[in-house]
Design a protein around this motif. Structure first.
Motif, mmCIF file in Angstrom:
data_model
loop_
_atom_site.group_PDB
_atom_site.id
_atom_site.type_symbol
_atom_site.label_atom_id
_atom_site.label_comp_id
_atom_site.label_asym_id
_atom_site.label_seq_id
_atom_site.Cartn_x
_atom_site.Cartn_y
_atom_site.Cartn_z
ATOM 1 N N ASN A 230 0.858 -1.189 0.000
ATOM 2 C CA ASN A 230 0.000 0.000 0.000
ATOM 3 C C ASN A 230 0.893 1.237 0.000
ATOM 4 O OD1 ASN A 230 -1.948 1.954 0.321
ATOM 5 N ND2 ASN A 230 -2.966 0.979 2.059
ATOM 6 N N TYR A 231 1.476 1.521 -1.160
ATOM 7 C CA TYR A 231 2.475 2.590 -1.231
ATOM 8 C C TYR A 231 1.856 3.981 -1.099
ATOM 9 C CZ TYR A 231 5.420 -1.253 -2.717
ATOM 10 O OH TYR A 231 6.091 -2.438 -2.764
ATOM 11 N N THR A 232 0.589 4.104 -1.461
ATOM 12 C CA THR A 232 -0.073 5.396 -1.287
ATOM 13 C C THR A 232 -0.148 5.750 0.194
ATOM 14 O OG1 THR A 232 -1.396 4.992 -3.270
ATOM 15 C CG2 THR A 232 -2.136 6.736 -1.803
ATOM 16 N N GLN A 233 -0.528 4.782 1.013
ATOM 17 C CA GLN A 233 -0.581 5.021 2.454
ATOM 18 C C GLN A 233 0.817 5.213 3.029
ATOM 19 O OE1 GLN A 233 -1.619 2.003 5.711
ATOM 20 N NE2 GLN A 233 -3.541 3.140 5.495
ATOM 21 N N MET A 234 1.788 4.488 2.485
ATOM 22 C CA MET A 234 3.161 4.641 2.960
ATOM 23 C C MET A 234 3.642 6.069 2.757
ATOM 24 S SD MET A 234 6.612 2.637 1.718
ATOM 25 C CE MET A 234 6.787 3.670 0.242
ATOM 26 N N PHE A 235 3.432 6.601 1.546
ATOM 27 C CA PHE A 235 3.836 7.980 1.273
ATOM 28 C C PHE A 235 3.020 8.965 2.093
ATOM 29 C CE2 PHE A 235 5.870 6.213 -2.532
ATOM 30 C CZ PHE A 235 7.034 6.950 -2.566
ATOM 31 N N ALA A 236 1.737 8.653 2.335
ATOM 32 C CA ALA A 236 0.902 9.533 3.147
ATOM 33 C C ALA A 236 1.437 9.620 4.574
ATOM 34 C CB ALA A 236 -0.542 9.036 3.148
ATOM 35 N N ALA A 237 1.877 8.490 5.120
ATOM 36 C CA ALA A 237 2.456 8.499 6.463
ATOM 37 C C ALA A 237 3.748 9.300 6.493
ATOM 38 C CB ALA A 237 2.703 7.065 6.928
ATOM 39 N N ILE A 238 4.528 9.224 5.424
ATOM 40 C CA ILE A 238 5.753 10.026 5.333
ATOM 41 C C ILE A 238 5.411 11.518 5.316
ATOM 42 C CG2 ILE A 238 7.713 10.602 3.846
ATOM 43 C CD1 ILE A 238 7.740 7.657 2.962
ATOM 44 N N VAL A 239 4.357 11.882 4.577
ATOM 45 C CA VAL A 239 3.918 13.281 4.544
ATOM 46 C C VAL A 239 3.511 13.745 5.936
ATOM 47 C CG1 VAL A 239 2.134 14.848 3.687
ATOM 48 C CG2 VAL A 239 3.236 13.253 2.109
ATOM 49 N N VAL A 240 2.804 12.886 6.671
ATOM 50 C CA VAL A 240 2.352 13.243 8.020
ATOM 51 C C VAL A 240 3.531 13.505 8.942
ATOM 52 C CG1 VAL A 240 1.210 12.363 10.091
ATOM 53 C CG2 VAL A 240 0.126 12.082 7.859
ATOM 54 N N VAL A 241 4.526 12.607 8.928
ATOM 55 C CA VAL A 241 5.671 12.805 9.843
ATOM 56 C C VAL A 241 6.501 14.008 9.403
ATOM 57 C CG1 VAL A 241 7.313 11.285 8.660
ATOM 58 C CG2 VAL A 241 7.480 11.596 11.111
ATOM 59 N N SER A 242 6.591 14.248 8.095
ATOM 60 C CA SER A 242 7.324 15.416 7.612
ATOM 61 C C SER A 242 6.635 16.708 8.045
ATOM 62 C CB SER A 242 7.439 15.358 6.087
ATOM 63 O OG SER A 242 8.094 16.498 5.586
ATOM 64 N N ALA A 243 5.316 16.739 7.905
ATOM 65 C CA ALA A 243 4.565 17.938 8.313
ATOM 66 C C ALA A 243 4.658 18.151 9.823
ATOM 67 C CB ALA A 243 3.107 17.800 7.888
ATOM 68 N N THR A 244 4.653 17.065 10.577
ATOM 69 C CA THR A 244 4.769 17.180 12.034
ATOM 70 C C THR A 244 6.120 17.738 12.435
ATOM 71 O OG1 THR A 244 3.272 15.282 12.295
ATOM 72 C CG2 THR A 244 4.609 15.911 14.201
ATOM 73 N N ALA A 245 7.186 17.235 11.811
ATOM 74 C CA ALA A 245 8.532 17.742 12.109
ATOM 75 C C ALA A 245 8.648 19.215 11.728
ATOM 76 C CB ALA A 245 9.569 16.918 11.359
ATOM 77 N N TYR A 246 8.082 19.582 10.588
ATOM 78 C CA TYR A 246 8.110 20.990 10.151
ATOM 79 C C TYR A 246 7.370 21.875 11.161
ATOM 80 C CZ TYR A 246 7.213 25.136 7.279
ATOM 81 O OH TYR A 246 7.131 26.423 6.815
ATOM 82 N N ALA A 247 6.207 21.408 11.616
ATOM 83 C CA ALA A 247 5.443 22.192 12.591
ATOM 84 C C ALA A 247 6.203 22.306 13.907
ATOM 85 C CB ALA A 247 4.077 21.534 12.823
ATOM 86 N N ALA A 248 6.907 21.240 14.291
ATOM 87 C CA ALA A 248 7.688 21.279 15.534
ATOM 88 C C ALA A 248 8.807 22.304 15.442
ATOM 89 C CB ALA A 248 8.251 19.894 15.830
#
Length: 263
Positions: A230-248
């Motif tokens: 499920n590579y779409t979900q895999m990339f989506a999870a990467i986007v989530v952690v990237s956005a979280t790190a950016y917000a931090a």
């Protein structure tokens, strides 16, 4: 006849300057997304590299359903504990090494040997010691963040104005009071810089640890989605952690600006 530079900030009406700055800042990301969309399905099969539209749609679904939050909150907790421990120990160790030659002699070799080791290489050893789960992830985050904070604290404490220290000593300030009242406040700008540098490192170390040594967390979600294709979900999870790190990082910069006013 000289011509005005239309790209100069003063040539842009003030109400539009914020909008222009926002667009300019995000142009590289838009170019990357456009290139990604072109590559997906043309040079690389879309099943393997889903396009950004599909990935962002999946990201929205993950957030809207709340499916990602349990893993995300656990990961953020691990980052907070590991980074917090590295700040407490790193600042004390860095200042102690700068102000005490015996302390520096004890820890300098240890830190020099630890610095070049990829912290993910320590994950198997951490699993043997602590098992699979939060303790191992926290330890890896702690070790990854420790060095930037120690080095910035050490450099800042080493560069404190000698005249400032001498003046405080002449007024009767010495020992612990000298460290707390003079040295520590003078090191705050460099310490904040070290913490800001450590935040993205913390997320990198976290995901690396969770890919190997966790049955929960955002890194585990990335691994699990990739294992079932499920590579779409895999990339989506990467986007989530990237956005979280950016917000931090951005949130810390706001905090830093307020602390620096006090410092």
């Amino acid at each position: 006849m000289a011509h005005a530079d239309l790209t100069a900030p003063e040539t842009i009406p003030e109400p539009l300057q914020g909008a222009v700055a926002f667009v300019v800042r995000w142009i590289p990301l838009l170019v990357l997304a456009a290139g990604w969309e072109l590559v997906s399905g043309w040079m690389v099969p879309e099943a393997v590299l889903p396009g950004p539209i599909a990935v962002f749609a999946e990201t929205a679904d993950l957030v809207a359903s709340g499916e990602v939050f349990a893993d995300l909150f656990l990961s953020v907790f691990r980052v907070a504990v590991g980074l917090g421990a590295s700040i407490l120990i790193g600042v004390a160790l860095g200042i102690g090494m700068a102000r005490s030659e015996p302390v520096e002699n004890v820890f300098d070799v240890f830190l020099s040997l630890l610095y070049p080791i990829p912290k993910t290489a320590l994950v198997p050893l951490a699993i043997l010691w602590l098992g699979v789960g939060t303790s191992t992830a926290v330890l890896i985050v702690f070790l990854a963040c420790l060095l930037p904070i120690v080095l910035n604290s050490y450099n800042a404490a080493s560069d404190v104005d000698r005249n400032l220290i001498w003046s405080a000593q002449m007024m009767g300030t010495d020992g612990r009071r000298l460290l707390w009242k003079v040295v520590f406040p003078a090191t705050i700008p460099e310490i904040m810089t070290g913490v800001r540098q450590a935040i993205p490192i913390a997320f990198i170390a976290l995901v690396s640890a969770e890919l190997i040594a966790s049955n929960a967390g955002i890194g585990h979600l990335i691994l699990a989605a990739g294992q079932i294709g499920n590579y779409t979900q895999m990339f989506a999870a990467i986007v989530v952690v990237s956005a979280t790190a950016y917000a931090a990082v951005r949130g810390f910069e706001v905090l830093e600006s307020r602390v620096m006013v006090w410092a």
